[in-house]
Write a protein that holds these residues in place. Sequence first.
Motif, mmCIF file in Angstrom:
data_model
loop_
_atom_site.group_PDB
_atom_site.id
_atom_site.type_symbol
_atom_site.label_atom_id
_atom_site.label_comp_id
_atom_site.label_asym_id
_atom_site.label_seq_id
_atom_site.Cartn_x
_atom_site.Cartn_y
_atom_site.Cartn_z
ATOM 1 N N VAL A 136 0.920 -1.238 0.328
ATOM 2 C CA VAL A 136 -0.143 0.053 -0.085
ATOM 3 C C VAL A 136 1.135 1.200 -0.082
ATOM 4 O O VAL A 136 1.520 0.883 0.744
ATOM 5 C CB VAL A 136 -1.058 -0.324 1.146
ATOM 6 C CG1 VAL A 136 -1.750 1.363 1.225
ATOM 7 C CG2 VAL A 136 -1.494 -1.118 1.375
ATOM 8 N N THR A 137 0.813 1.877 -0.293
ATOM 9 C CA THR A 137 1.102 3.634 -0.963
ATOM 10 C C THR A 137 1.070 3.889 0.288
ATOM 11 O O THR A 137 -0.490 4.712 0.219
ATOM 12 C CB THR A 137 1.658 4.205 -2.448
ATOM 13 O OG1 THR A 137 1.272 3.384 -3.295
ATOM 14 C CG2 THR A 137 2.540 5.634 -2.301
ATOM 15 N N VAL A 138 2.011 5.282 0.892
ATOM 16 C CA VAL A 138 1.034 5.939 2.432
ATOM 17 C C VAL A 138 1.900 7.368 1.685
ATOM 18 O O VAL A 138 2.712 6.860 1.947
ATOM 19 C CB VAL A 138 2.055 5.266 3.425
ATOM 20 C CG1 VAL A 138 1.173 5.700 3.862
ATOM 21 C CG2 VAL A 138 1.059 3.673 3.600
ATOM 22 N N GLU A 139 1.007 8.241 2.178
ATOM 23 C CA GLU A 139 1.726 9.835 1.862
ATOM 24 C C GLU A 139 2.676 10.036 2.701
ATOM 25 O O GLU A 139 1.765 10.280 4.082
ATOM 26 C CB GLU A 139 0.961 10.607 1.234
ATOM 27 C CG GLU A 139 1.182 11.677 1.242
ATOM 28 C CD GLU A 139 0.095 13.422 0.577
ATOM 29 O OE1 GLU A 139 0.950 14.299 0.559
ATOM 30 O OE2 GLU A 139 -0.528 13.119 -0.056
#
Length: 111
Positions: free
Chosen positions: A96-99
């Motif tokens: 999952v991409t997390v900012e």
Amino acid sequence: MIARSRLCRLYLRSVAIGFAAAAVFVALLLGFDVGRLGQLVARDPAGMLAVLMLWIFNGIVFSGVQFGIAVMAVAERPDGSGGPGHRAFSATPVPVTVEARTRSPRPVVER
């Protein structure tokens, strides 16, 4: 009533194993003279009381551990599927991409 008697037998067996393990532990502790405990017990008039207390308190701890192990072993099935209420966990990890947000540093206020 039958389940209660089986539970009592399990508990009493765990207590017997725990106190036997505690007796071996205390004997090894005194035999190897860890921290010069064997010499202290041999020279002190209340040494046998100390050995008795050491055996009883370690027996309580070892019995509790033995009973916990026995109870946890009851919940497992021989085929490894777990006991009632246990589902096999089979999830695949998903990236999952997390900012990442940063805060501006707070100003240092001197007093």
